[in-house]
Design a protein around this motif. Structure first.
Motif, PDB file in Angstrom:
ATOM      1  N   ASN A  71      -8.919   3.730  -9.228  1.00 17.75           N
ATOM      2  CA  ASN A  71      -7.973   2.872  -9.942  1.00 17.75           C
ATOM      3  C   ASN A  71      -7.402   1.822  -8.982  1.00 17.75           C
ATOM      4  O   ASN A  71      -7.715   1.819  -7.791  1.00 17.75           O
ATOM      5  N   GLU A  72      -6.522   0.972  -9.519  1.00 16.48           N
ATOM      6  CA  GLU A  72      -6.010  -0.143  -8.696  1.00 16.48           C
ATOM      7  C   GLU A  72      -5.152   0.352  -7.525  1.00 16.48           C
ATOM      8  O   GLU A  72      -5.127  -0.259  -6.462  1.00 16.48           O
ATOM      9  N   LYS A  73      -4.483   1.503  -7.718  1.00 17.61           N
ATOM     10  CA  LYS A  73      -3.673   2.052  -6.619  1.00 17.61           C
ATOM     11  C   LYS A  73      -4.569   2.473  -5.454  1.00 17.61           C
ATOM     12  O   LYS A  73      -4.253   2.252  -4.281  1.00 17.61           O
ATOM     13  N   ASP A  74      -5.738   3.070  -5.787  1.00 18.96           N
ATOM     14  CA  ASP A  74      -6.718   3.444  -4.763  1.00 18.96           C
ATOM     15  C   ASP A  74      -7.153   2.221  -3.952  1.00 18.96           C
ATOM     16  O   ASP A  74      -7.282   2.287  -2.724  1.00 18.96           O
ATOM     17  N   ILE A  75      -7.395   1.136  -4.670  1.00 23.07           N
ATOM     18  CA  ILE A  75      -7.857  -0.086  -3.991  1.00 23.07           C
ATOM     19  C   ILE A  75      -6.777  -0.588  -3.033  1.00 23.07           C
ATOM     20  O   ILE A  75      -7.047  -0.887  -1.864  1.00 23.07           O
ATOM     21  N   TYR A  76      -5.553  -0.649  -3.537  1.00 20.56           N
ATOM     22  CA  TYR A  76      -4.427  -1.122  -2.712  1.00 20.56           C
ATOM     23  C   TYR A  76      -4.289  -0.270  -1.445  1.00 20.56           C
ATOM     24  O   TYR A  76      -4.208  -0.792  -0.336  1.00 20.56           O
ATOM     25  N   ASN A  77      -4.324   1.048  -1.620  1.00 19.01           N
ATOM     26  CA  ASN A  77      -4.171   1.961  -0.474  1.00 19.01           C
ATOM     27  C   ASN A  77      -5.345   1.838   0.504  1.00 19.01           C
ATOM     28  O   ASN A  77      -5.159   1.895   1.724  1.00 19.01           O
ATOM     29  N   PHE A  78      -6.541   1.674  -0.056  1.00 23.25           N
ATOM     30  CA  PHE A  78      -7.736   1.540   0.779  1.00 23.25           C
ATOM     31  C   PHE A  78      -7.645   0.266   1.640  1.00 23.25           C
ATOM     32  O   PHE A  78      -7.875   0.301   2.855  1.00 23.25           O
ATOM     33  N   ILE A  79      -7.275  -0.834   1.031  1.00 19.39           N
ATOM     34  CA  ILE A  79      -7.157  -2.116   1.770  1.00 19.39           C
ATOM     35  C   ILE A  79      -6.049  -1.999   2.829  1.00 19.39           C
ATOM     36  O   ILE A  79      -6.200  -2.493   3.946  1.00 19.39           O
ATOM     37  N   GLN A  80      -4.971  -1.302   2.467  1.00 17.87           N
ATOM     38  CA  GLN A  80      -3.855  -1.115   3.425  1.00 17.87           C
ATOM     39  C   GLN A  80      -4.271  -0.264   4.632  1.00 17.87           C
ATOM     40  O   GLN A  80      -3.684  -0.385   5.706  1.00 17.87           O
ATOM     41  N   SER A  81      -5.263   0.601   4.448  1.00 20.53           N
ATOM     42  CA  SER A  81      -5.680   1.489   5.538  1.00 20.53           C
ATOM     43  C   SER A  81      -6.476   0.751   6.626  1.00 20.53           C
ATOM     44  O   SER A  81      -6.721   1.282   7.700  1.00 20.53           O
ATOM     45  N   ILE A  82      -6.893  -0.492   6.337  1.00 18.92           N
ATOM     46  CA  ILE A  82      -7.658  -1.284   7.316  1.00 18.92           C
ATOM     47  C   ILE A  82      -6.680  -1.976   8.258  1.00 18.92           C
ATOM     48  O   ILE A  82      -5.663  -2.518   7.825  1.00 18.92           O
ATOM     49  N   ARG A  83      -6.956  -1.970   9.556  1.00 17.55           N
ATOM     50  CA  ARG A  83      -6.092  -2.634  10.541  1.00 17.55           C
ATOM     51  C   ARG A  83      -6.415  -4.125  10.554  1.00 17.55           C
ATOM     52  O   ARG A  83      -7.265  -4.603  11.295  1.00 17.55           O
ATOM     53  N   TRP A  84      -5.693  -4.872   9.707  1.00 18.69           N
ATOM     54  CA  TRP A  84      -6.038  -6.289   9.517  1.00 18.69           C
ATOM     55  C   TRP A  84      -5.729  -7.160  10.730  1.00 18.69           C
ATOM     56  O   TRP A  84      -6.309  -8.227  10.902  1.00 18.69           O
ATOM     57  N   GLN A  85      -4.843  -6.681  11.608  1.00 17.52           N
ATOM     58  CA  GLN A  85      -4.538  -7.488  12.790  1.00 17.52           C
ATOM     59  C   GLN A  85      -5.706  -7.540  13.780  1.00 17.52           C
ATOM     60  O   GLN A  85      -5.698  -8.362  14.695  1.00 17.52           O
ATOM     61  N   GLU A  86      -6.711  -6.695  13.569  1.00 14.35           N
ATOM     62  CA  GLU A  86      -7.924  -6.781  14.395  1.00 14.35           C
ATOM     63  C   GLU A  86      -8.780  -7.996  14.001  1.00 14.35           C
ATOM     64  O   GLU A  86      -9.636  -8.436  14.762  1.00 14.35           O
ATOM     65  N   TYR A  87      -8.540  -8.500  12.777  1.00 12.53           N
ATOM     66  CA  TYR A  87      -9.383  -9.589  12.262  1.00 12.53           C
ATOM     67  C   TYR A  87      -8.609 -10.882  11.996  1.00 12.53           C
ATOM     68  O   TYR A  87      -9.206 -11.947  11.859  1.00 12.53           O
TER      69      TYR A  87
END
Length: 385
Positions: A71-87
């Motif tokens: 569901n959309e909550k899964d997507i949000y949590n999954f994207i949040q789990s990525i360390r975006w400051q590396e990119y």
């Protein structure tokens, strides 16, 4: 050069095998064909090389992670789990494109919005500030692909589609996409070992792509930039080494490449594009009517062209395609002639039997790439030899 990682090269329908062959030729590992895509492994230098050299790739994606989502909550949590400051740094801009092939999720724009929220919220929480979105010229292009319940997050290393080669500044009505042109040429078996003609050359794309294949010039050598040039790990020295190595593999070409068009405006535009591609030594563009022309060169001739077949170019289809057949039959012996058409009815009027028909798409239009073999002398004589 670092470790190998998985990448995905996207392509057009019907070119998957051609792209896989291209990848193998330039040294890709673990090449696997999918639907309108080919996956492979290589290092950062190979990613640069793939963007520079591949003729039938539309984009090169670097997947960073994937996970099942319900569901959309899964997507949000999954994207949040990525360390975006590396990119991505706070000063950088980003853009998101999403493709959804799923019964659980239906709106790709909504998925892109959720992804954006998750990234922005992560930065706000950690720094109190957020990077901005720029859909036109982002520093980082993020690709979200949901297949059923599997969500894959990739970085787009190309940026704008790789058919934007950088040489075409002047175009006519209905110009052919450069990746499509290169793919048709490779499907036709064009390898630069004979003379070449595009008898309806328009803005010169087919002739230019033919010359680049013949001389083994990297497809995107004239391109202004690639998305990876804005990445945090961008290595200019490595890129320049790769570029130099690719240019050292160009080869001589000892035949002629000719483009003909009956419109003076098309000839003028084609010449501008040939000059932009630095190929004036290899290509000659002439004003002329194919239906009044004849084979000018000795030996085998390879013809590939894109005749008009839709409402944007007004021609009497029946008469026009009948003239194509007559001209080939009467004036072009010793020729392999290939052309693409999305008007499948029109093929009935050519009056010749194609020896091959390959299904391709021109944009959203289903089309056929057809081959006609024009023998010098009779067909029977050929089989006796």
């Amino acid at each position: 050069m670092g470790n190998s990682f998985k990448m995905v090269a996207k392509t057009l329908y019907g070119f998957e095998e051609v792209l896989a062959n291209e990848l193998r030729k330039i040294g890709a590992q673990k090449v696997e064909i999918g639907n309108r895509m080919v996956s492979f492994y290589g290092d950062t230098g190979f990613m640069y090389k793939a963007n520079l050299c591949l003729r039938t790739a539309v984009k090169i994606l670097k997947p960073i992670t994937s996970k099942k989502v319900r569901n959309e909550k899964d997507i949000y949590n999954f994207i949040q789990s990525i360390r975006w400051q590396e990119y991505l740094s706070l000063e950088d801009t980003f853009a998101i494109s999403a493709t959804v092939n799923s019964t659980i999720f239906s709106h790709s724009k909504f998925i892109a919005l959720k992804t954006k929220d998750a990234i922005v919220d992560q930065f706000r929480k950690e720094t109190g500030e957020r990077p901005n979105v720029d859909t036109e010229y982002p520093d980082l292009s993020i690709d979200i692909h949901i297949q059923r319940d599997l969500c894959t997050v990739s970085l787009d290393s190309s940026g704008g589609s790789l058919h934007h080669r950088g040489y075409r500044t002047a175009t006519n009505i209905a110009p052919i996409n450069e990746v499509l042109a290169a793919g048709l040429l490779l499907l036709s078996g064009w390898d630069g070992q004979s003379n070449f003609l595009d008898p309806m050359c328009g803005s010169g794309t087919m002739a230019i792509e033919a010359a680049m294949i013949a001389c083994n010039i990297p497809a995107n050598i004239n391109r202004k930039e690639f998305a990876f040039e804005k990445w945090l790990d961008w290595d200019l020295d490595l890129f320049e080494k790769i570029e130099e190595a690719c240019l050292n593999k160009t080869r001589d070409f000892h035949h002629s490449i000719i483009g003909i068009d009956k419109e003076y405006s098309a000839v003028r535009k084609a010449n501008v594009n040939v000059e932009n591609a630095n190929l004036t030594d290899f290509i000659k563009i002439k004003e002329g009517d194919f239906f009044e022309s004849a084979k000018e060169v000795e030996g085998p001739l390879h013809i590939v062209f894109n005749p008009p077949y839709d409402e944007r170019l007004e021609v009497n289809i029946e008469e026009f395609y009948s003239q194509i057949g007559d001209t080939l039959k009467q004036n072009y012996p010793g020729t392999n002639a290939w052309f693409i058409t999305a008007n499948l009815e029109a093929l009935k009027h050519v009056g010749l039997r194609p020896s091959r028909k390959i299904k391709v798409f021109n944009g959203k239009l289903e089309a056929r790439l057809v081959k006609y073999e024009m023998y010098a002398g009779s067909k029977k004589a050929k089989y006796k030899n």
